[in-house]
Design a protein around this motif. Structure first.
Motif, short mmCIF file in Angstrom:
data_model
loop_
_atom_site.label_atom_id
_atom_site.label_comp_id
_atom_site.label_asym_id
_atom_site.label_seq_id
_atom_site.Cartn_x
_atom_site.Cartn_y
_atom_site.Cartn_z
N LEU A 49 20.34 6.74 101.43
CA LEU A 49 20.40 7.74 102.49
C LEU A 49 21.21 8.96 102.04
N ALA A 50 22.30 8.73 101.31
CA ALA A 50 23.09 9.85 100.80
C ALA A 50 22.26 10.72 99.85
N LEU A 51 21.43 10.07 99.04
CA LEU A 51 20.56 10.82 98.14
C LEU A 51 19.54 11.64 98.92
N ALA A 52 19.04 11.06 100.00
CA ALA A 52 18.08 11.79 100.84
C ALA A 52 18.73 13.02 101.47
N LEU A 53 20.01 12.90 101.84
CA LEU A 53 20.72 14.02 102.44
C LEU A 53 20.90 15.17 101.46
N LEU A 54 20.86 14.88 100.15
CA LEU A 54 20.99 15.95 99.16
C LEU A 54 19.87 16.97 99.28
N GLU A 55 18.71 16.56 99.80
CA GLU A 55 17.61 17.49 99.95
C GLU A 55 17.95 18.62 100.92
N ARG A 56 18.96 18.40 101.77
CA ARG A 56 19.34 19.42 102.76
C ARG A 56 20.39 20.39 102.23
N THR A 57 20.85 20.19 100.99
CA THR A 57 21.84 21.10 100.43
C THR A 57 21.20 22.38 99.92
N TRP A 103 16.21 14.11 107.92
CA TRP A 103 15.43 15.31 108.27
C TRP A 103 16.36 16.45 108.66
N GLY A 104 15.83 17.62 108.58
CA GLY A 104 16.60 18.82 108.93
C GLY A 104 16.35 19.92 107.93
N ALA A 105 16.64 21.14 108.34
CA ALA A 105 16.42 22.29 107.46
C ALA A 105 17.41 22.28 106.30
N ALA A 106 16.94 22.72 105.14
CA ALA A 106 17.81 22.82 103.98
C ALA A 106 18.72 24.04 104.12
N ALA A 107 19.92 23.94 103.58
CA ALA A 107 20.84 25.08 103.61
C ALA A 107 20.27 26.24 102.81
N ARG A 108 20.55 27.47 103.27
CA ARG A 108 20.08 28.65 102.55
C ARG A 108 20.96 28.88 101.33
N THR A 109 20.33 29.14 100.18
CA THR A 109 21.09 29.43 98.97
C THR A 109 20.76 30.79 98.39
N GLY A 110 19.62 31.37 98.75
CA GLY A 110 19.24 32.64 98.15
C GLY A 110 18.77 32.44 96.72
N SER A 111 18.39 33.51 96.08
CA SER A 111 17.88 33.41 94.71
C SER A 111 18.78 34.11 93.71
N GLY A 112 19.94 34.61 94.16
CA GLY A 112 20.80 35.37 93.28
C GLY A 112 21.59 34.53 92.30
N ILE A 113 21.84 33.26 92.65
CA ILE A 113 22.62 32.41 91.76
C ILE A 113 22.16 30.97 91.88
N ASP A 114 22.12 30.29 90.76
CA ASP A 114 21.74 28.87 90.71
C ASP A 114 23.01 28.05 90.95
N LEU A 115 22.98 27.18 91.96
CA LEU A 115 24.17 26.39 92.26
C LEU A 115 24.53 25.43 91.13
#
Length: 236
Positions: free
Chosen positions: A82-90, A126-138
Protein backbone atom coordinates in the motif's frame (compact mmCIF):
# COMPACT_ATOMS: atom_id res chain seq x y z
CA UNK A 1 23.53 5.30 -8.65
CA UNK A 2 26.49 4.10 -6.59
CA UNK A 3 28.24 0.95 -7.81
CA UNK A 4 27.32 -1.14 -4.75
CA UNK A 5 23.63 -0.32 -5.22
CA UNK A 6 23.89 -1.00 -8.95
CA UNK A 7 25.41 -4.46 -8.38
CA UNK A 8 22.56 -5.31 -6.02
CA UNK A 9 19.99 -4.07 -8.55
CA UNK A 10 21.54 -6.16 -11.34
CA UNK A 11 21.20 -9.30 -9.21
CA UNK A 12 17.57 -8.44 -8.48
CA UNK A 13 16.77 -7.78 -12.16
CA UNK A 14 18.27 -11.14 -13.15
CA UNK A 15 16.63 -12.88 -10.20
CA UNK A 16 13.07 -12.02 -11.28
CA UNK A 17 13.66 -12.44 -15.03
CA UNK A 18 12.22 -15.50 -16.77
CA UNK A 19 14.44 -15.10 -19.86
CA UNK A 20 17.93 -13.75 -20.63
CA UNK A 21 18.24 -10.01 -20.07
CA UNK A 22 20.59 -8.00 -22.27
CA UNK A 23 23.07 -5.50 -20.90
CA UNK A 24 21.33 -2.78 -22.93
CA UNK A 25 18.02 -3.50 -21.22
CA UNK A 26 19.61 -3.48 -17.75
CA UNK A 27 21.41 -0.25 -18.62
CA UNK A 28 18.13 1.45 -19.61
CA UNK A 29 16.52 0.34 -16.34
CA UNK A 30 19.38 1.65 -14.19
CA UNK A 31 20.16 4.76 -16.24
CA UNK A 32 23.77 3.87 -17.09
CA UNK A 33 25.67 2.72 -20.17
CA UNK A 34 25.83 -0.87 -21.40
CA UNK A 35 29.60 -0.67 -20.97
CA UNK A 36 29.10 -0.09 -17.23
CA UNK A 37 26.80 -3.12 -17.05
CA UNK A 38 29.38 -5.34 -18.77
CA UNK A 39 31.95 -4.25 -16.18
CA UNK A 40 29.50 -4.79 -13.31
CA UNK A 41 28.56 -8.27 -14.48
CA UNK A 42 32.25 -9.11 -14.77
CA UNK A 43 32.74 -7.91 -11.20
CA UNK A 44 29.80 -10.01 -9.98
CA UNK A 45 31.09 -13.10 -11.76
CA UNK A 46 34.51 -12.52 -10.14
CA UNK A 47 32.68 -12.59 -6.77
CA UNK A 48 31.26 -16.02 -7.70
CA UNK A 49 27.74 -14.79 -8.39
CA UNK A 50 26.50 -17.45 -10.87
CA UNK A 51 25.57 -15.23 -13.82
CA UNK A 52 25.44 -17.06 -17.14
CA UNK A 53 25.33 -15.70 -20.69
CA UNK A 54 27.22 -13.13 -22.68
CA UNK A 55 27.10 -10.18 -25.02
CA UNK A 56 24.42 -10.40 -27.67
CA UNK A 57 22.45 -13.19 -25.98
CA UNK A 58 21.76 -11.71 -22.56
CA UNK A 59 22.35 -12.82 -18.98
CA UNK A 60 20.57 -15.05 -16.48
CA UNK A 61 21.11 -15.94 -12.85
CA UNK A 62 21.61 -19.66 -12.29
CA UNK A 63 18.75 -21.28 -10.39
CA UNK A 64 19.32 -21.68 -6.68
CA UNK A 65 21.21 -18.45 -6.07
CA UNK A 66 19.51 -16.02 -3.72
CA UNK A 67 20.17 -13.19 -1.33
CA UNK A 68 19.35 -13.48 2.40
CA UNK A 69 15.57 -13.06 2.67
CA UNK A 70 13.68 -10.47 4.67
CA UNK A 71 10.79 -12.13 6.46
CA UNK A 72 7.57 -10.09 6.65
CA UNK A 73 4.17 -11.09 7.95
CA UNK A 74 1.22 -10.79 5.54
CA UNK A 75 0.12 -7.56 7.30
CA UNK A 76 3.63 -6.11 7.01
CA UNK A 77 3.79 -7.07 3.33
CA UNK A 78 0.40 -5.47 2.68
CA UNK A 79 1.59 -2.30 4.43
CA UNK A 80 4.58 -2.17 2.09
CA UNK A 81 2.42 -2.77 -0.98
CA UNK A 82 0.00 0.00 0.00
CA UNK A 83 2.87 2.39 0.76
CA UNK A 84 4.29 1.69 -2.69
CA UNK A 85 0.89 2.41 -4.24
CA UNK A 86 0.79 5.75 -2.41
CA UNK A 87 4.05 6.73 -4.14
CA UNK A 88 2.06 7.15 -7.35
CA UNK A 89 0.45 10.22 -5.74
CA UNK A 90 3.77 11.99 -5.18
CA UNK A 91 4.16 12.91 -8.85
CA UNK A 92 7.80 11.72 -8.64
CA UNK A 93 8.29 9.58 -11.76
CA UNK A 94 11.56 8.03 -10.59
CA UNK A 95 10.02 6.94 -7.29
CA UNK A 96 7.03 5.48 -9.16
CA UNK A 97 9.36 3.34 -11.28
CA UNK A 98 11.28 2.27 -8.18
CA UNK A 99 7.98 1.30 -6.52
CA UNK A 100 7.11 -0.96 -9.46
CA UNK A 101 10.49 -2.68 -9.26
CA UNK A 102 10.12 -3.18 -5.51
CA UNK A 103 6.68 -4.72 -6.02
CA UNK A 104 8.16 -7.15 -8.53
CA UNK A 105 10.90 -8.11 -6.07
CA UNK A 106 8.39 -8.68 -3.28
CA UNK A 107 6.22 -10.82 -5.55
CA UNK A 108 9.25 -12.90 -6.55
CA UNK A 109 10.39 -13.41 -2.96
CA UNK A 110 7.23 -14.27 -1.06
CA UNK A 111 5.68 -17.78 -0.82
CA UNK A 112 3.13 -18.72 -3.54
CA UNK A 113 -0.03 -18.24 -1.38
CA UNK A 114 0.99 -14.70 -0.45
CA UNK A 115 2.09 -14.01 -4.03
CA UNK A 116 -1.40 -14.97 -5.20
CA UNK A 117 -2.98 -12.64 -2.63
CA UNK A 118 -0.81 -9.73 -3.77
CA UNK A 119 -1.62 -10.43 -7.41
CA UNK A 120 -5.35 -10.11 -6.67
CA UNK A 121 -5.09 -6.28 -6.60
CA UNK A 122 -6.99 -5.90 -3.34
CA UNK A 123 -5.11 -2.78 -2.19
CA UNK A 124 -5.41 0.55 -4.00
CA UNK A 125 -4.44 4.18 -3.35
CA UNK A 126 -6.58 6.60 -5.34
CA UNK A 127 -6.33 10.34 -5.63
CA UNK A 128 -4.75 13.02 -7.76
CA UNK A 129 -0.96 13.08 -8.03
CA UNK A 130 0.87 16.06 -6.58
CA UNK A 131 1.85 18.73 -9.10
CA UNK A 132 5.58 18.85 -9.83
CA UNK A 133 5.85 20.89 -13.03
CA UNK A 134 8.44 20.21 -15.69
CA UNK A 135 11.16 22.62 -14.58
CA UNK A 136 13.01 20.18 -12.33
CA UNK A 137 13.24 16.42 -11.93
CA UNK A 138 12.63 15.43 -8.31
CA UNK A 139 15.13 12.59 -8.75
CA UNK A 140 17.77 15.27 -9.32
CA UNK A 141 16.65 17.02 -6.12
CA UNK A 142 16.84 13.80 -4.10
CA UNK A 143 20.34 13.09 -5.47
CA UNK A 144 21.43 16.62 -4.55
CA UNK A 145 20.11 16.14 -1.01
CA UNK A 146 22.04 12.86 -0.64
CA UNK A 147 25.24 14.28 -2.16
CA UNK A 148 24.91 17.67 -0.40
CA UNK A 149 25.22 19.42 -3.74
CA UNK A 150 23.89 22.87 -4.58
CA UNK A 151 21.17 23.49 -7.16
CA UNK A 152 20.70 26.52 -9.40
CA UNK A 153 17.00 27.20 -9.93
CA UNK A 154 14.73 29.74 -11.56
CA UNK A 155 11.73 30.20 -9.29
CA UNK A 156 8.44 32.05 -9.71
CA UNK A 157 6.56 32.85 -6.50
CA UNK A 158 2.80 33.02 -6.00
CA UNK A 159 2.79 36.68 -7.13
CA UNK A 160 4.49 35.68 -10.37
CA UNK A 161 7.86 37.24 -9.53
CA UNK A 162 10.79 35.34 -11.03
CA UNK A 163 14.17 35.03 -9.31
CA UNK A 164 17.39 33.13 -9.97
CA UNK A 165 18.62 31.30 -6.89
CA UNK A 166 21.31 28.96 -5.64
CA UNK A 167 19.97 26.65 -2.97
CA UNK A 168 21.26 23.93 -0.67
CA UNK A 169 18.46 21.30 -0.66
CA UNK A 170 18.02 19.36 2.58
CA UNK A 171 14.57 17.71 2.37
CA UNK A 172 11.54 17.02 0.18
CA UNK A 173 7.96 17.19 1.44
CA UNK A 174 5.28 15.49 -0.66
CA UNK A 175 2.07 17.41 0.07
CA UNK A 176 -1.16 16.33 -1.70
CA UNK A 177 -1.23 19.54 -3.75
CA UNK A 178 2.49 19.84 -4.58
CA UNK A 179 5.96 18.67 -3.62
CA UNK A 180 8.02 21.19 -1.62
CA UNK A 181 11.80 21.48 -1.66
CA UNK A 182 13.24 22.54 1.70
CA UNK A 183 16.53 24.35 1.19
CA UNK A 184 18.90 27.01 2.40
CA UNK A 185 18.46 29.89 -0.04
CA UNK A 186 21.67 31.84 -0.65
CA UNK A 187 19.69 34.78 -2.03
CA UNK A 188 17.58 35.17 1.14
CA UNK A 189 20.26 33.76 3.48
CA UNK A 190 17.66 31.64 5.26
CA UNK A 191 15.73 28.39 5.02
CA UNK A 192 12.94 28.46 2.46
CA UNK A 193 10.31 26.13 0.97
CA UNK A 194 10.08 26.01 -2.83
CA UNK A 195 7.04 24.47 -4.52
CA UNK A 196 8.33 22.13 -7.21
CA UNK A 197 5.59 23.17 -9.64
CA UNK A 198 6.88 26.77 -9.48
CA UNK A 199 10.47 25.85 -10.33
CA UNK A 200 10.86 26.84 -13.98
CA UNK A 201 14.33 25.34 -14.37
CA UNK A 202 16.82 23.65 -12.12
CA UNK A 203 20.12 21.82 -12.33
CA UNK A 204 22.98 20.81 -10.03
CA UNK A 205 26.12 22.93 -9.97
CA UNK A 206 29.70 21.87 -9.31
CA UNK A 207 29.59 23.20 -5.76
CA UNK A 208 28.89 21.08 -2.69
CA UNK A 209 27.97 21.81 0.93
CA UNK A 210 29.47 18.66 2.44
CA UNK A 211 28.89 18.25 6.16
CA UNK A 212 26.28 21.03 6.39
CA UNK A 213 23.11 19.06 5.64
CA UNK A 214 22.50 17.62 9.11
CA UNK A 215 22.98 20.99 10.82
CA UNK A 216 20.59 22.67 8.40
CA UNK A 217 17.99 19.93 8.97
CA UNK A 218 18.29 20.34 12.73
CA UNK A 219 17.77 24.06 12.32
CA UNK A 220 14.75 23.39 10.13
CA UNK A 221 13.22 20.91 12.61
CA UNK A 222 13.82 23.27 15.54
CA UNK A 223 11.81 25.93 13.70
CA UNK A 224 8.70 23.71 13.85
CA UNK A 225 8.26 24.40 17.57
CA UNK A 226 8.52 28.16 16.94
CA UNK A 227 5.93 27.93 14.16
CA UNK A 228 3.53 25.98 16.40
CA UNK A 229 3.97 28.51 19.22
CA UNK A 230 3.19 31.40 16.88
CA UNK A 231 0.09 29.61 15.56
CA UNK A 232 -1.18 28.84 19.05
CA UNK A 233 -0.75 32.42 20.33
CA UNK A 234 -2.09 33.99 17.15
CA UNK A 235 1.04 36.10 16.73
CA UNK A 236 1.76 37.53 13.26
Amino acid sequence: MRKASRLFEIIQILRIADEPVTAARIARTLGVTARSIYRDIGALQAMNVPIQGGRGIGYMLRAGFDLPPLMFSIEETEAIVLALALLERTGDAALEQSAKRISQKIAAAVPPPLRQALAADTLHAWGAAARTGSGIDLAVVRAAIRDERKLAIAYRDEQGRRTERTIRPIALIYYPEAANIVAWCELREDLRHFRADRVESGAPVEVFFKGEGDALRRRWVSSWAVDRSVAETGAA
